[in-house]
Every structure is written in C-alpha cells, then in structure tokens.
Scaffold this active site. Sequence first.
Site, PDB file in Angstrom:
ATOM      1  N   ARG A   1      22.936  61.414 -16.131  1.00  0.00           N
ATOM      2  CA  ARG A   1      23.933  62.420 -16.548  1.00  0.00           C
ATOM      3  C   ARG A   1      24.231  63.386 -15.389  1.00  0.00           C
ATOM      4  NH1 ARG A   1      23.664  59.221 -20.064  1.00  0.00           N
ATOM      5  NH2 ARG A   1      23.767  59.599 -22.307  1.00  0.00           N
TER       6      ARG A   1
ATOM      7  N   SER B   1      25.221  64.718 -27.128  1.00  0.00           N
ATOM      8  CA  SER B   1      23.861  65.210 -26.896  1.00  0.00           C
ATOM      9  C   SER B   1      23.933  66.560 -26.200  1.00  0.00           C
ATOM     10  CB  SER B   1      23.093  64.251 -25.985  1.00  0.00           C
ATOM     11  OG  SER B   1      22.992  62.984 -26.577  1.00  0.00           O
TER      12      SER B   1
ATOM     13  N   GLU C   1      23.022  69.591 -21.419  1.00  0.00           N
ATOM     14  CA  GLU C   1      23.879  68.589 -20.795  1.00  0.00           C
ATOM     15  C   GLU C   1      25.299  69.130 -20.555  1.00  0.00           C
ATOM     16  OE1 GLU C   1      25.715  64.774 -22.219  1.00  0.00           O
ATOM     17  OE2 GLU C   1      23.605  64.208 -22.259  1.00  0.00           O
TER      18      GLU C   1
HETATM   19  N1  EPU Z   1      14.976  60.919 -32.678  1.00  0.00           N
HETATM   20  C1  EPU Z   1      14.324  61.598 -33.666  1.00  0.00           C
HETATM   21  N2  EPU Z   1      14.963  62.618 -34.303  1.00  0.00           N
HETATM   22  C2  EPU Z   1      16.228  62.958 -33.995  1.00  0.00           C
HETATM   23  C3  EPU Z   1      16.911  62.276 -32.966  1.00  0.00           C
HETATM   24  C4  EPU Z   1      16.266  61.251 -32.318  1.00  0.00           C
HETATM   25  O1  EPU Z   1      13.165  61.301 -33.963  1.00  0.00           O
HETATM   26  O2  EPU Z   1      16.748  63.877 -34.623  1.00  0.00           O
HETATM   27  C5  EPU Z   1      14.336  59.799 -32.001  1.00  0.00           C
HETATM   28  C6  EPU Z   1      14.981  58.489 -32.461  1.00  0.00           C
HETATM   29  O3  EPU Z   1      14.372  57.995 -33.610  1.00  0.00           O
HETATM   30  C7  EPU Z   1      14.748  57.571 -31.289  1.00  0.00           C
HETATM   31  C8  EPU Z   1      14.781  58.530 -30.107  1.00  0.00           C
HETATM   32  O4  EPU Z   1      14.595  59.835 -30.617  1.00  0.00           O
HETATM   33  O5  EPU Z   1      13.481  56.988 -31.349  1.00  0.00           O
HETATM   34  C9  EPU Z   1      16.042  58.419 -29.285  1.00  0.00           C
HETATM   35  O6  EPU Z   1      17.183  58.660 -30.097  1.00  0.00           O
HETATM   36  P1  EPU Z   1      18.564  57.876 -29.874  1.00  0.00           P
HETATM   37  O7  EPU Z   1      18.334  56.426 -29.768  1.00  0.00           O
HETATM   38  O8  EPU Z   1      19.523  58.383 -30.877  1.00  0.00           O
HETATM   39  O9  EPU Z   1      19.034  58.288 -28.424  1.00  0.00           O
HETATM   40  P2  EPU Z   1      18.962  59.673 -27.636  1.00  0.00           P
HETATM   41  O10 EPU Z   1      17.939  59.558 -26.587  1.00  0.00           O
HETATM   42  O11 EPU Z   1      18.837  60.802 -28.607  1.00  0.00           O
HETATM   43  C10 EPU Z   1      20.656  58.966 -25.798  1.00  0.00           C
HETATM   44  C11 EPU Z   1      21.848  59.563 -25.117  1.00  0.00           C
HETATM   45  C12 EPU Z   1      23.092  59.390 -25.977  1.00  0.00           C
HETATM   46  C13 EPU Z   1      23.316  57.909 -26.169  1.00  0.00           C
HETATM   47  C14 EPU Z   1      22.072  57.291 -26.837  1.00  0.00           C
HETATM   48  C15 EPU Z   1      22.185  55.794 -26.930  1.00  0.00           C
HETATM   49  C16 EPU Z   1      21.043  61.406 -23.752  1.00  0.00           C
HETATM   50  C17 EPU Z   1      20.877  62.876 -23.618  1.00  0.00           C
HETATM   51  N3  EPU Z   1      21.594  60.979 -24.883  1.00  0.00           N
HETATM   52  O12 EPU Z   1      20.414  59.698 -26.975  1.00  0.00           O
HETATM   53  O13 EPU Z   1      24.190  59.912 -25.258  1.00  0.00           O
HETATM   54  O14 EPU Z   1      24.451  57.670 -26.978  1.00  0.00           O
HETATM   55  O15 EPU Z   1      20.899  57.579 -26.047  1.00  0.00           O
HETATM   56  O16 EPU Z   1      22.054  55.216 -25.653  1.00  0.00           O
HETATM   57  O17 EPU Z   1      20.677  60.668 -22.846  1.00  0.00           O
HETATM   58  C18 EPU Z   1      25.428  61.909 -24.901  1.00  0.00           C
HETATM   59  O18 EPU Z   1      24.968  61.934 -23.767  1.00  0.00           O
HETATM   60  O19 EPU Z   1      26.245  62.803 -25.299  1.00  0.00           O
HETATM   61  C19 EPU Z   1      24.998  60.879 -25.822  1.00  0.00           C
HETATM   62  C20 EPU Z   1      25.378  60.859 -27.101  1.00  0.00           C
END
Ligand code: EPU
Length: 346
Positions: A164, A246, A342
């Site tokens: 990012r 995010s 972010e």
């Molecule tokens: N989780 C929780 N509780 C929550 C949210 C997440 O326990 O409220 C856990 C989920 O169960 C999972 C882990 O955290 O095990 C990761 O969650 P998720 O797969 O939704 O992905 P993320 O790491 O929260 C990142 C990117 C997103 C992107 C997704 C999919 C960043 C900051 N965010 O989210 O990007 O869509 O992976 O690849 O890297 C963005 O940057 O705006 C964005 C939406």
Amino acid sequence: MIAERNVPLQSCNSFGIVARAQTLVRVRQPADVQAVLDDPELGPAPKFVLGGGSNIVLTGDVRPVVLKVELTGRRLVADTPKAWIVEAGAGENWHDFVAWTLEQGWPGLENLAMIPGMVGASPVQNIGAYGVEVQDRFESLDAVDLTTGQAFTLDAAQCAFGYRDSIFKHASSGPNGLGLAGKALILRVRFALPKPWKAVLGYLDLERKRTETGIEAPSARQIFDWVCAIRRAKLPDPAVIGNAGSFFKNPTVTPEQCADIIARDPKVVHYPMPDGSIKLAAGWLIDACGWKGKSVGQAGVYEKQALVLVNRGGATGGQVMTLARAIQTSVYERFGIRLEPEPVVV
Ligand code: EPU
C-alpha cells in the site's frame, strides 16, 4: 480551464464527508494542468490532486487548489508474446476498467475487481487484494510535474512500490530524499497482463469458493465473479454506506513479537512473509479489542469487517479521526502494536 469556487466535495469522497474545495479545476486533458500552472493566481498556489476520493479523510475545507482528475480513455497498447499491454486514463473508474479488460479477452486483473477508486490512484497506494497487487501487473505510467509542468514516465522500479505504498505517498524529505507526494499528477497508467494467463488462487476466501463450487480450474471471469461476491459480502458499498476501504494497514512484526502475542492470544491471525517477518490481520486485532459495531459520533466500525470505518450519516472527518485514534490506542495498549492509517488525511 475553468476554476470553480466553493465546490461541495461530499460526492467526491467515498466517506461522504461534507467539505468544500475553495478552488477546483477539472483536469480533462493534460493541457488543463499546464493552464493551471501558467495561471498567475493558481500557478504558485499549493495543489491537491483528487482522484476517486476513495482513500481520503477530509477533516475540513480544502484550501489548496483541487485538481480533479477526469482524464479518460483506454486502449490496447501492444499485444506481445509475453503480455497484453493495456493503458487507461487516470480518471477511468478502476472496476469498470478491470471488467472491460476481461470483456476484451485480456485477463490478469480479475483479483482486483470492485476496488473503489480510479485508475490513477491504483499505483499511488499499490492497491491489492486476494493475492495480487498492482505492482504485479504494472508496466509504466505518465505523469506531470506540478511545479514545472514537465511530463515524465516512470517504470515499476521508479515507483518504489511497497505494501500500500509508492513514491507518490512520500514527501521528498523522506529517508532517500525521493518522493512525489503532492508534486505530480498521474495522467495515464499502463499494465502488463502476462501471457499465458495463470489463475492466482491460494487466498483463503478464494479457496473456500473453489471448495463450495467444486470448480477446480476457474476461468478469469469466474474469479472476477467470486471476488465481487466476496467483497459484496464483507465490505460496505460506498454508494450506500460511506467508507474508505481498509482504514489501517496490516502491521508486520518480528517472529519474537508474534510469539509473544500468540502466548497471550493464541487465536491471533498471522501470516509469515517471504522476508521472515509476520503480517498480522489488523481487522482481527481491532475486532479482538471489541470495536466491531462501535461508534464515535456518526463515525463507526463496520459490523462485518472491523478494519473498515464507516460514515453512519453526517460523520465529520474529525469524528472519523477521533475513532481511528481511539482504536489505535486500544490496539497499542493490548498488543503493543501501532496501527498505521491507510487513507490520506486531508
Ligand atoms: N478478521 C477478523 N475480524 C474482522 C476482520 C477480519 O477476525 O473484523 C480476520 C479475518 O477473519 C481474516 C483476517 O482477519 O482471518 C483477514 O481479513 P480479510 O481476509 O478480510 O482481509 P484483510 O487483511 O482485513 C486485506 C486488504 C483488503 C483486501 C483483502 C483481501 C489491507 C489493509 N487490506 O484485508 O484491502 O481486500 O485483504 O485481499 O491490506 C483495502 O486496502 O482498502 C482493502 C479492502
């Protein structure tokens, strides 16, 4: 070139925060930038480049001259044995561009479906989702220097992509003296979509879809549909509930720090990175601190994804930032980790 005064920005930022631009110029062709620079009043004034507004928090009216990027156009630049090289104007909607490339038979961007914002912002923060980042598909971009009006081209190495992150997020006073934050306006971006196309699976949510549907070897179109469905289920539609995706980056820690957290919270979601560090899921950390569904004023933490802050209607940028700081404090107190926002705070 027309300079509009006192322009409402609520519809120009995905958070839907109410604020105004003192002066706004729509950039519909590269010559509009030159016209601004040549203008005796606007030329010397500070500038703020506004794309889709999907990664900003407006904390008040914007005083710098807002350059609203409305540069359109998309085309196939080259069809080589190794890749399709596709170009889009910075003001093209990102998701529509992704859908269009697939319709044309040029796969490769399907994992990045439904990311809000415009093409010009995609390299700025090296957007990424479901195992693909823009840097994996980036060829080059054309931009214009906002001080001299000089156009220039950058390749991937020159963009200094990180998680990012890119040269466009850093001021020139950074550690290496390089940085283009606030200094350049991206005109158009070229992507290299590699041949032969290969599916990028492996991300947990996509693997789940594979198991559920029994489709072992999905097409690019199938992956596009899966990604759209996953995002619709987890992430709020900015057209309905204001948000900027995010709100924090996923932090990385050392294996020792991670072991320390696991000892206290065995369920912490963590992923080993190729460089030996460990990435933690910021959404999990925030969720674990009990923030899901909570609010400060009209700014809230989304019920289905704790990493997303939302505007419940009439939130100010100040409320969003107060909520963000309260989350940072509680995650720091519980886990000793500083979450980094972010979006760009304006
Ligand atoms: N989780 C929780 N509780 C929550 C949210 C997440 O326990 O409220 C856990 C989920 O169960 C999972 C882990 O955290 O095990 C990761 O969650 P998720 O797969 O939704 O992905 P993320 O790491 O929260 C990142 C990117 C997103 C992107 C997704 C999919 C960043 C900051 N965010 O989210 O990007 O869509 O992976 O690849 O890297 C963005 O940057 O705006 C964005 C939406």
